[in-house]
Design a protein around this motif. Structure first.
Motif, PDB file in Angstrom:
ATOM      1  N   VAL A 287       1.576  41.201  38.651  1.00 48.36           N
ATOM      2  CA  VAL A 287       1.010  39.917  39.096  1.00 48.36           C
ATOM      3  C   VAL A 287       0.615  40.058  40.570  1.00 48.36           C
ATOM      4  N   ARG A 288       1.495  40.652  41.357  1.00 48.57           N
ATOM      5  CA  ARG A 288       1.229  40.808  42.795  1.00 48.57           C
ATOM      6  C   ARG A 288       0.004  41.685  43.032  1.00 48.57           C
ATOM      7  N   GLN A 289      -0.108  42.758  42.230  1.00 49.44           N
ATOM      8  CA  GLN A 289      -1.245  43.671  42.387  1.00 49.44           C
ATOM      9  C   GLN A 289      -2.573  42.911  42.261  1.00 49.44           C
TER      10      GLN A 289
ATOM     11  N   GLY B  58       1.475  33.829  54.000  1.00 52.14           N
ATOM     12  CA  GLY B  58       2.240  34.220  52.816  1.00 52.14           C
ATOM     13  C   GLY B  58       3.518  34.928  53.187  1.00 52.14           C
ATOM     14  N   ARG B  59       3.828  35.984  52.420  1.00 51.26           N
ATOM     15  CA  ARG B  59       5.066  36.734  52.671  1.00 51.26           C
ATOM     16  C   ARG B  59       4.775  38.204  52.965  1.00 51.26           C
ATOM     17  N   ASP B  60       3.641  38.696  52.408  1.00 51.47           N
ATOM     18  CA  ASP B  60       3.334  40.132  52.484  1.00 51.47           C
ATOM     19  C   ASP B  60       1.951  40.367  53.089  1.00 51.47           C
ATOM     20  N   ILE B  61       1.464  39.409  53.853  1.00 50.47           N
ATOM     21  CA  ILE B  61       0.085  39.535  54.351  1.00 50.47           C
ATOM     22  C   ILE B  61      -0.014  40.657  55.398  1.00 50.47           C
TER      23      ILE B  61
ATOM     24  N   GLU C 122      18.240  29.889  48.905  1.00 51.62           N
ATOM     25  CA  GLU C 122      18.108  30.671  47.676  1.00 51.62           C
ATOM     26  C   GLU C 122      16.726  31.322  47.590  1.00 51.62           C
ATOM     27  N   ARG C 123      15.693  30.553  47.987  1.00 45.53           N
ATOM     28  CA  ARG C 123      14.340  31.113  47.943  1.00 45.53           C
ATOM     29  C   ARG C 123      14.197  32.253  48.964  1.00 45.53           C
ATOM     30  N   ASP C 124      14.794  32.091  50.145  1.00 41.85           N
ATOM     31  CA  ASP C 124      14.796  33.172  51.156  1.00 41.85           C
ATOM     32  C   ASP C 124      15.383  34.434  50.540  1.00 41.85           C
TER      33      ASP C 124
ATOM     34  N   ASP D 263      -4.295  30.173  51.540  1.00 44.95           N
ATOM     35  CA  ASP D 263      -2.871  29.876  51.316  1.00 44.95           C
ATOM     36  C   ASP D 263      -2.434  30.692  50.097  1.00 44.95           C
ATOM     37  N   THR D 264      -1.863  31.879  50.329  1.00 41.18           N
ATOM     38  CA  THR D 264      -1.564  32.758  49.186  1.00 41.18           C
ATOM     39  C   THR D 264      -0.395  32.228  48.356  1.00 41.18           C
ATOM     40  N   GLY D 265       0.499  31.457  48.980  1.00 41.23           N
ATOM     41  CA  GLY D 265       1.592  30.834  48.225  1.00 41.23           C
ATOM     42  C   GLY D 265       1.027  29.900  47.162  1.00 41.23           C
ATOM     43  N   ALA D 266      -0.073  29.213  47.501  1.00 45.75           N
ATOM     44  CA  ALA D 266      -0.710  28.296  46.546  1.00 45.75           C
ATOM     45  C   ALA D 266      -1.244  29.062  45.335  1.00 45.75           C
ATOM     46  N   MET D 267      -1.609  30.334  45.533  1.00 41.12           N
ATOM     47  CA  MET D 267      -2.114  31.130  44.406  1.00 41.12           C
ATOM     48  C   MET D 267      -0.969  31.444  43.434  1.00 41.12           C
ATOM     49  N   TYR D 268       0.190  31.847  43.975  1.00 43.02           N
ATOM     50  CA  TYR D 268       1.348  32.102  43.094  1.00 43.02           C
ATOM     51  C   TYR D 268       1.818  30.799  42.443  1.00 43.02           C
ATOM     52  N   ARG D 269       1.717  29.705  43.187  1.00 45.33           N
ATOM     53  CA  ARG D 269       2.101  28.407  42.627  1.00 45.33           C
ATOM     54  C   ARG D 269       1.152  27.997  41.495  1.00 45.33           C
ATOM     55  N   THR D 270      -0.149  28.271  41.657  1.00 45.18           N
ATOM     56  CA  THR D 270      -1.115  27.886  40.620  1.00 45.18           C
ATOM     57  C   THR D 270      -0.840  28.644  39.329  1.00 45.18           C
TER      58      THR D 270
ATOM     59  N   LYS E 130      15.765  35.266  47.328  1.00 46.03           N
ATOM     60  CA  LYS E 130      14.943  35.856  46.256  1.00 46.03           C
ATOM     61  C   LYS E 130      13.709  36.546  46.832  1.00 46.03           C
ATOM     62  N   ASP E 131      13.054  35.887  47.793  1.00 39.00           N
ATOM     63  CA  ASP E 131      11.812  36.440  48.344  1.00 39.00           C
ATOM     64  C   ASP E 131      12.062  37.711  49.161  1.00 39.00           C
ATOM     65  N   SER E 132      13.243  37.806  49.792  1.00 45.69           N
ATOM     66  CA  SER E 132      13.449  38.970  50.661  1.00 45.69           C
ATOM     67  C   SER E 132      14.219  40.108  49.990  1.00 45.69           C
ATOM     68  N   THR E 133      14.734  39.869  48.764  1.00 49.69           N
ATOM     69  CA  THR E 133      15.473  40.956  48.106  1.00 49.69           C
ATOM     70  C   THR E 133      14.751  41.496  46.870  1.00 49.69           C
ATOM     71  N   ARG E 134      13.577  40.912  46.527  1.00 47.08           N
ATOM     72  CA  ARG E 134      12.882  41.428  45.340  1.00 47.08           C
ATOM     73  C   ARG E 134      12.367  42.850  45.634  1.00 47.08           C
ATOM     74  N   ASP E 135      12.167  43.634  44.558  1.00 45.12           N
ATOM     75  CA  ASP E 135      11.746  45.028  44.726  1.00 45.12           C
ATOM     76  C   ASP E 135      10.307  45.143  45.195  1.00 45.12           C
TER      77      ASP E 135
ATOM     78  N   VAL F 105       8.639  29.506  41.031  1.00 40.85           N
ATOM     79  CA  VAL F 105       7.567  30.383  41.512  1.00 40.85           C
ATOM     80  C   VAL F 105       8.082  31.747  41.973  1.00 40.85           C
ATOM     81  N   SER F 106       9.319  31.818  42.488  1.00 40.84           N
ATOM     82  CA  SER F 106       9.850  33.116  42.950  1.00 40.84           C
ATOM     83  C   SER F 106       9.919  34.128  41.812  1.00 40.84           C
ATOM     84  N   VAL F 107      10.188  33.637  40.595  1.00 40.38           N
ATOM     85  CA  VAL F 107      10.286  34.537  39.432  1.00 40.38           C
ATOM     86  C   VAL F 107       8.891  35.112  39.132  1.00 40.38           C
TER      87      VAL F 107
HETATM   88  O1   DC Z   1       4.644  29.580  50.741  1.00 35.37           O
HETATM   89  P1   DC Z   1       5.016  28.944  49.418  1.00 35.37           P
HETATM   90  O2   DC Z   1       6.359  28.277  49.434  1.00 35.37           O
HETATM   91  O3   DC Z   1       3.947  28.041  48.905  1.00 35.37           O
HETATM   92  O4   DC Z   1       5.118  30.186  48.401  1.00 35.37           O
HETATM   93  C1   DC Z   1       5.467  30.007  47.069  1.00 35.37           C
HETATM   94  C2   DC Z   1       6.187  31.233  46.523  1.00 35.37           C
HETATM   95  O5   DC Z   1       5.290  32.338  46.403  1.00 35.37           O
HETATM   96  C3   DC Z   1       7.376  31.720  47.339  1.00 35.37           C
HETATM   97  O6   DC Z   1       8.536  31.735  46.525  1.00 35.37           O
HETATM   98  C4   DC Z   1       7.057  33.115  47.746  1.00 35.37           C
HETATM   99  C5   DC Z   1       5.851  33.499  46.952  1.00 35.37           C
HETATM  100  N1   DC Z   1       4.824  34.170  47.759  1.00 35.37           N
HETATM  101  C6   DC Z   1       4.806  35.535  47.734  1.00 35.37           C
HETATM  102  O7   DC Z   1       5.643  36.157  47.099  1.00 35.37           O
HETATM  103  N2   DC Z   1       3.826  36.201  48.407  1.00 35.37           N
HETATM  104  C7   DC Z   1       2.916  35.544  49.126  1.00 35.37           C
HETATM  105  N3   DC Z   1       1.961  36.218  49.771  1.00 35.37           N
HETATM  106  C8   DC Z   1       2.948  34.122  49.179  1.00 35.37           C
HETATM  107  C9   DC Z   1       3.942  33.463  48.489  1.00 35.37           C
END
Ligand code: DC
Length: 223
Positions: free
Chosen positions: A109-111, A130-133, A180-182, A35-42, A184-189, A100-102
């Motif tokens: 961080v993503r790298q 996740g979002r970029d898997i 709002e999260r959609d 669960d990669t979202g859980a990693m950004y959340r942690t 932020k997540d889809s317009t970030r660079d 978490v979006s910030v």
């Molecule tokens: O899936 P989630 O709601 O637990 O994800 C938390 C946040 O992490 C969400 O704002 C998007 C970000 N995320 C990301 O940028 N890339 C991923 N691979 C997974 C999550």
């Protein structure tokens, strides 16, 4: 193909059902679920706890380097640990969800996160969500799924889940937060939420979890 070495990427916006579906597929096929979202959340949880400025990329990278994030399967599905401490519930807190979006928008961080995620899939079959898997982490995945559902449906699902857990939530506010999260997540660079060209798009708005799981399992048979 041998199921044990399959790599399956499941992407999609917030509350599209990714983790529920990914967990089920992983359990049924005996694969590791990441669960990669859980990693950004942690990382966000640790930053808030340690008063690290979530806009300070360098400080977040330093913090991430000191933070080991691990998953352990259990009867609830999976628990998440930060340096050995169970943070499964803490990382779902509203404070974390709303910031978490910030944290996830910082390229460095993503790298580091992507490297860790790729290492987890190195010698194992995985279902990773996740979002970029499909686009960045596992571009050669055997199967890529992109799950979508309307904002209204996703807010209603989250509202129902909250109710079941005894957590109060306001449906209109949930709709706003999800939209709002959609955005932020889809317009970030840095690797925004985007469907991979070779991903299969599944609109789950009118589907049950079982129907989504069966659809994906049929696609796996053909992969
Ligand atoms: O899936 P989630 O709601 O637990 O994800 C938390 C946040 O992490 C969400 O704002 C998007 C970000 N995320 C990301 O940028 N890339 C991923 N691979 C997974 C999550």
């Amino acid at each position: 193909m041998d199921n044990k070495s399959l790599t399956i990427a499941i992407d999609g916006p917030a509350s599209s059902g990714k983790s529920t579906v990914a967990k089920r597929i992983a359990a049924d096929l005996g694969l590791i679920y990441v669960d990669t979202g859980a990693m950004y959340r942690t990382l966000t949880f640790e930053a808030l706890k340690n008063n690290v400025n979530i806009k300070d990329q360098k400080a977040l990278v330093d913090l991430l380097e000191k933070t080991e994030i691990t998953f352990e399967p259990d009867e609830k599905g999976q628990s998440v640990f930060s340096n050995g401490v169970d943070v499964t519930y803490g990382i779902r807190d509203n404070n974390v969800t709303n910031t978490v979006s910030v944290v996830a928008a910082h390229p460095k961080v993503r790298q580091l996160m992507v490297k860790r995620q790729q290492d987890m899939a190195q010698d194992n079959g995985v279902v990773m969500d996740g979002r970029d898997i499909g686009t960045v982490v596992l571009p050669d995945a055997d199967l890529k799924i992109f799950l979508v559902a309307s904002v209204k449906e996703r807010a209603e699902r989250r509202h129902k889940e909250n109710k079941e857990k005894g957590i109060f939530s306001d449906l209109d506010q949930l709709k706003k937060d999800i939209a709002e999260r959609d955005y932020k997540d889809s317009t970030r660079d840095s690797s925004p939420l985007k469907q991979a060209e070779d991903a299969v798009r599944i609109d789950t708005t009118k589907m049950t979890i079982d129907e989504v799981v069966d659809t994906i399992k049929n696609l796996i048979k053909k992969a």
